[in-house]
Design an enzyme around this catalytic site. Structure first.
Site, PDB file in Angstrom:
ATOM      1  CB  CYS A  80      -0.915  -0.002   1.224  1.00  0.00           C
ATOM      2  SG  CYS A  80      -1.853   1.529   1.440  1.00  0.00           S
ATOM      3  CB  CYS A  86      -2.179   4.595   6.665  1.00  0.00           C
ATOM      4  SG  CYS A  86      -3.804   3.977   7.168  1.00  0.00           S
ATOM      5  CB  CYS A 168      -8.047   0.759   2.325  1.00  0.00           C
ATOM      6  SG  CYS A 168      -7.431  -0.193   3.746  1.00  0.00           S
ATOM      7  CG  PHE A 309     -16.613 -14.250  26.826  1.00  0.00           C
ATOM      8  CD1 PHE A 309     -16.863 -13.027  27.425  1.00  0.00           C
ATOM      9  CD2 PHE A 309     -15.916 -15.213  27.545  1.00  0.00           C
ATOM     10  CE1 PHE A 309     -16.428 -12.763  28.724  1.00  0.00           C
ATOM     11  CE2 PHE A 309     -15.466 -14.949  28.845  1.00  0.00           C
ATOM     12  CZ  PHE A 309     -15.728 -13.717  29.435  1.00  0.00           C
ATOM     13  CG  ASP A 378     -13.696 -15.779  21.068  1.00  0.00           C
ATOM     14  OD1 ASP A 378     -12.630 -15.166  21.272  1.00  0.00           O
ATOM     15  OD2 ASP A 378     -14.354 -15.676  20.003  1.00  0.00           O
ATOM     16  CB  CYS A 404      -8.271 -10.813  20.699  1.00  0.00           C
ATOM     17  SG  CYS A 404      -9.184 -10.102  22.091  1.00  0.00           S
TER      18      CYS A 404
END
Length: 449
Positions: A80, A86, A168, A309, A378, A404
């Site tokens: 990109c 960015c 993008c 979750f 999760d 995560c």
């Protein structure tokens, strides 16, 4: 009258700096007069010329302007043209395979940091396409008076400014290749300078934009938006105030369901979701993640499975194809309702969804006392510390933890290991290529006595 204390002055002149290592967020790490410096866009072994973004008492933050010497072997040309500025991506200058190694190393370091834990087996990373994968995003919108231009995109690195981009590379092409058209659309509205953001949500067949506008739209504005949606095959939603004010403008309400959809072909499932619902950003990795989670959890027809979750049923419904009984628990009532809709849509009668705040003590809830053979977790980035403490005492045989945040996964893994579980297997999933986000999965089995 007290005076506001100012931080160190930010030098205007760039500096040369040698990079020693990479931080967990993908920035190069060096030193300036003995002080730690985190340099976006720099790689270990390189000497770079960098501009200061911020100065703190304990470290400085900079952005690479050019590599002066010793370019790293893993350095690549960013796909990109906006990548250096960015903030949507942080690792496009690093070869994809090296990005995956960095994330795997980050997970291993976090396990080691929390009590010297290491899985008995490292799973192969789950990887896929690195461009055009992102189906969920929040784009900033700003009208720049001096340039007389509308900007649509992600914020600049280390700044609140919106990056001037025309497309993008990581966004789903249905939106990523229409940034220029979006800018022209907004510039033609009466509220061109009163739009705050655009939420992007994409299903398999449909894509939607949710426009947060701070002032009311005119009838002409709405007609212009409807025409744009029809021309570009995009659903258009408006958000005049809080999240509960989101409503569809195009297609007009009543013309089809107020849902987007994605398929999970391996389990013959179709899941519907509202554009503001949480869904995984990477459809291909999501399917591989579910397949791996079910393989590790190994549910059988006589098993009762708890999915904590659970969201709108991303894991619960595939689990229901294999297990005898599945209970999905989620704190957000709207997602619980979505899970029930999806169970009905797919003809699944052996899965139920319950609304419970899992950040609070849930042990008195009726579902918590029912007993389960397998559990899938999760959680959000904050992890599931209290949840795993309860599970450790409940004697659950096998737990799959999808994370995560490797730091909270490692912390919670330490709790489970200290309470009689083995960390059997762990590995990363490259859900967010070109960023430093680390998604991972771990399997825990209770020690036999």
């Amino acid at each position: 009258m007290s005076r506001r204390r100012r931080g160190p002055r930010i030098p205007a002149e760039p500096v040369s700096i040698e990079i020693d290592s990479l931080s967990h967020d993908g920035r190069g790490v060096g030193r300036i007069e003995g002080k730690a410096a985190f340099v976006a866009g720099a790689l270990p072994g390189e000497q770079v010329r960098a501009r200061f973004l911020d100065r703190r008492r304990r470290f400085d933050a900079l952005r690479t302007l050019e590599v002066e010497a010793n370019p790293a072997p893993d350095r690549v040309t960013s796909p990109c043209p906006h990548a250096d500025l960015c903030g949507g991506c942080s690792l496009q200058h690093l070869a994809p395979a090296a990005q995956v190694r960095l994330k795997a190393d980050t997970l291993a370091e976090q396990f080691a940091h929390f009590g010297g834990i290491e899985p008995e087996q490292w799973a192969e990373p789950l990887t896929g396409e690195t461009l055009g994968y992102r189906r969920k995003a929040r784009l900033g919108v700003r009208y720049v008076t001096k340039r007389e231009e509308v900007l649509v995109g992600f914020r600049e690195k280390g700044s609140s400014f919106i990056t001037a981009i025309n497309d993008c590379a990581v966004l789903d092409p249905r939106v990523g290749q229409r940034i220029e058209a979006l800018k022209e659309l907004i510039a033609g509205l009466s509220v061109y300078n009163r739009l705050a953001q655009i939420e992007v949500a994409c299903g398999d067949e449909e894509a939607a934009l949710v426009l947060r506008h701070l002032d009311p739209l005119t009838a002409e504005d709405e007609a212009t938006l409807c025409e744009f949606g029809q021309t570009h095959d995009l659903q258009i939603y408006l958000q005049p105030k809080g999240p509960d004010t989101v409503h569809r403008l195009w297609p007009q309400p009543g013309n089809g369901p107020d849902r987007l959809f994605y398929q999970l072909p391996e389990w013959d499932l179709t899941l519907g979701f509202h554009p503001m619902d949480f869904t995984q950003v990477n459809a291909a990795i999501n399917q591989r993640m579910i397949s791996q989670a079910l393989a590790w959890l190994a549910p059988e027809p006589h098993h009762r499975v708890l999915d904590l979750f659970c969201g709108l049923g991303n894991f619960s419904l595939p689990l229901a194809r294999q297990a005898g009984d599945v209970v999905g628990v989620e704190g957000e009532e709207a997602l619980v309702q979505r899970g029930r809709e999806n169970a009905e849509r797919n003809g699944l009668g052996n899965v139920s969804f319950r609304a419970t705040d899992l950040q609070q003590d849930f042990t008195a809830e009726p579902w918590a006392a029912e007993g389960f053979d397998r559990v899938l977790i999760d959680p959000p980035r904050s992890g599931a510390e209290d949840v795993v403490r309860h599970l450790a005492g409940a004697g659950v045989e096998r737990i799959v933890y999808v994370s995560c945040n490797p730091a909270t996964l490692a912390r919670d893994a330490g709790i489970l290991v200290a309470n009689g579980y083995r960390l059997v297997r762990a590995g990363i999933m490259d859900m967010f290529p070109h960023t430093a986000h680390v998604e991972s999965m771990a399997l825990f089995e209770r020690e036999s006595h």
